[in-house]
Design a protein around this motif. Structure first.
Motif, PDB file in Angstrom:
ATOM      1  N   LEU A   1      45.949  23.991  41.369  1.00  0.00           N
ATOM      2  CA  LEU A   1      45.362  25.123  40.671  1.00  0.00           C
ATOM      3  C   LEU A   1      45.934  25.243  39.259  1.00  0.00           C
ATOM      4  O   LEU A   1      47.049  24.798  38.994  1.00  0.00           O
ATOM      5  N   PRO A   2      45.198  25.862  38.338  1.00  0.00           N
ATOM      6  CA  PRO A   2      45.712  26.017  36.982  1.00  0.00           C
ATOM      7  C   PRO A   2      46.939  26.937  36.941  1.00  0.00           C
ATOM      8  O   PRO A   2      47.032  27.897  37.715  1.00  0.00           O
ATOM      9  N   GLU A   3      47.841  26.610  36.053  1.00  0.00           N
ATOM     10  CA  GLU A   3      49.083  27.372  35.924  1.00  0.00           C
ATOM     11  C   GLU A   3      48.804  28.789  35.417  1.00  0.00           C
ATOM     12  O   GLU A   3      47.878  29.024  34.640  1.00  0.00           O
ATOM     13  N   GLY A   4      49.634  29.727  35.882  1.00  0.00           N
ATOM     14  CA  GLY A   4      49.622  31.084  35.353  1.00  0.00           C
ATOM     15  C   GLY A   4      48.534  31.983  35.892  1.00  0.00           C
ATOM     16  O   GLY A   4      48.335  33.088  35.377  1.00  0.00           O
ATOM     17  N   ILE A   5      47.799  31.531  36.912  1.00  0.00           N
ATOM     18  CA  ILE A   5      46.728  32.343  37.484  1.00  0.00           C
ATOM     19  C   ILE A   5      46.961  32.473  38.983  1.00  0.00           C
ATOM     20  O   ILE A   5      47.336  31.514  39.656  1.00  0.00           O
TER      21      ILE A   5
END
Length: 496
Positions: free
Chosen positions: A448-452
């Motif tokens: 998954l994308p970082e920071g979310i």
């Protein structure tokens, strides 16, 4: 300008149908000898529409207005009694359920004219409209009860092929197989029946993907001359284009029609483009080129040509959908990926599991998929051609997928790499649907994308269950899976 309230019956809803009925000569051959058009005007808008002969001295002009307001019309004809007829009608706001015709949206997708996204979940029922009242009504009931399908592939001409050998009650032309056809004289009774069935489908919210030519023919309709083909197309456009639930499929398996050249298909596409006032969706459907490996698309019709609105493809491997989407820069519909059935033919004997698998894979590759059923029961009625009843196990799974797709955003390819054995679509950073197909992993580490932060639901696509997984998930989270096929994940970003 007349007050709207005083116009009474001369009111047509937006994307409805205004119909002008005129009386004129019936001698000679009105289909070829008499021309009739009308220009419809609203302020700066001018739309020209062809009329047609409906038999017994009756001429008709049909118009589908797309703008609210008072429209003026005037007819032109090569016979005096049909020329110079003027009038007005008022176009009002559409009723609930009328969202207009479907068109291309955001390069790879579809939407109704009012902007509502349309996700094609189609079925194939080639000549259901040639089967007689009882079976045709049963087909409509099956479509209504299933609620899985919002598009249907169907033919103008009757079909002659295995499991489909009976004569229809009506033909598009005057004449008979025994005595020959008058290919310059249409049979209005047939066309009225076809129009009735288009209206029935519209009432169910189903788009009619109308196949204009096909090779499975013993009546000679597939081998008409260019002039006869053009007359037929002009007549079909004049009669049918005002139906908002209409798509034009120029041919089913066009490459089996050896009497027609690639230049002929180009010409017919341009004819439709020129004479259809509403620019309904236009496509053409392949078989494959003899001697060429089935995966090759080197000898397909070039869907990149400007008069083609979307690619209609026959192919069993849904892995290529994203490739074709990028190649053509148009929506891709796999209108035939083989059928759920048990026939002796390889195209008609895949399992329900594989049929539903094609839908999930195709949709998450960024395209759309069409169903077909060829389950041979005690009676010889096959849904794929005759309609009737649906017997298979895939339609309810397709309905389940349709519900999931319609609940979420339009699915596009995503930058996140969920690994090669998955199909995944969504909106990057916001929403992901990830499908594992026939793979059966026990767990996955999600890239998954970082920071979310995300919530995750596990979907059993065959059992049609959705299970919310506890907690929140971020980049690198581990997800335990049941180790069986046909699992999917719905991953949704959490916004504080």
């Amino acid at each position: 300008m007349e007050d709207e309230e005083q116009l009474g019956s001369l009111r047509t809803q937006r994307w409805g149908r205004f119909e002008l009925n005129l009386q004129g000569p019936s001698s000679g051959n009105p289909f070829t000898e008499i021309t009739l058009t009308a220009k419809f005007r609203l302020r700066h808008l001018v739309i020209e529409v062809d009329g047609f002969y409906d038999g017994e001295g009756r001429y008709m002009i049909r118009f589908m207005p797309d703008t609210v307001g008072e429209w003026f019309y005037e007819t032109t004809s090569n016979v005096q009694e049909l020329s110079g007829i003027r009038g007005t009608f008022y176009c009002v706001e559409p009723e609930a359920g009328n969202r207009g015709p479907v068109g291309v949206d955001k390069t790879f997708h579809f939407a109704y004219a009012d902007g509502t996204p349309f996700y094609p979940f189609g079925t194939t029922c080639y000549v259901w409209n040639h089967q007689g009242e009882e079976l045709e009504e049963q087909t409509l009931r099956s479509l209504a009860e299933s609620s899985a399908f919002n598009k249907i592939r169907m033919c103008v001409f009757p079909k002659h092929y295995d499991y489909n050998l009976t004569e229809p009650a009506l033909y598009p032309y005057e004449g008979s197989l025994e005595n020959g056809w008058d290919l310059n004289s249409f049979n209005p009774g047939y066309w009225r029946h076809l129009e009735r069935r288009l209206s029935d489908l519209q009432a169910l919210g189903i788009e009619a993907d109308l196949i204009l030519f096909h090779p499975y023919d013993r009546w000679g309709f597939s081998k008409m001359s260019r002039e006869e083909d053009s007359l037929y197309l002009r007549y079909a456009i004049a009669r049918l284009s005002s139906y908002r639930n209409l798509w034009w499929s120029l041919a089913n398996e066009y490459d089996l029609m050896e009497s027609k050249s690639m230049q002929d298909w180009d010409r017919y596409f341009r004819l439709i483009q020129e004479h259809d006032p509403y620019q309904h969706l236009r496509s053409i459907h392949n078989w494959h080129h003899p001697g060429i490996h089935y995966r090759s698309n080197l000898h397909w019709y070039d869907h990149g040509k400007p008069w083609v609105t979307h690619a209609s493809i026959q192919h069993p491997d849904l892995h290529f959908v994203s490739e074709w989407r990028e190649q053509y820069q148009k929506p891709v519909v796999i209108d035939e990926c083989r059928y759920e059935g048990n026939l002796n033919h390889g195209w008609g004997n895949i399992t329900a599991e594989r049929m539903h698998d094609c839908f999930w894979e195709g949709v998450l590759q960024g395209g759309y998929v069409t169903h077909g059923e060829t389950l041979l029961q005690e009676d010889p009625i096959l849904w794929w051609s005759h309609g009737g009843m649906l017997h298979g196990d895939s339609p309810e799974r397709i309905r389940f997928l349709r519900g999931i797709v319609e609940e979420g955003p339009q699915l596009d390819k995503v930058l996140v790499n969920f690994e090669w054995d998955t199909s995944a679509g969504g909106v990057d950073g916001e929403y992901y649907l990830v499908y594992f197909g026939s793979s059966r992993p026990a767990f996955r580490i999600l890239p998954l994308p970082e920071g979310i932060t995300f919530t995750i639901e596990r979907i059993d696509t065959w059992e049609m269950t959705v299970t919310a997984l506890p907690g929140l998930y971020t980049a690198g989270s581990r997800i335990d899976l049941p180790g069986k096929p046909y699992q999917a994940l719905r991953i949704t970003a959490v916004h504080n």
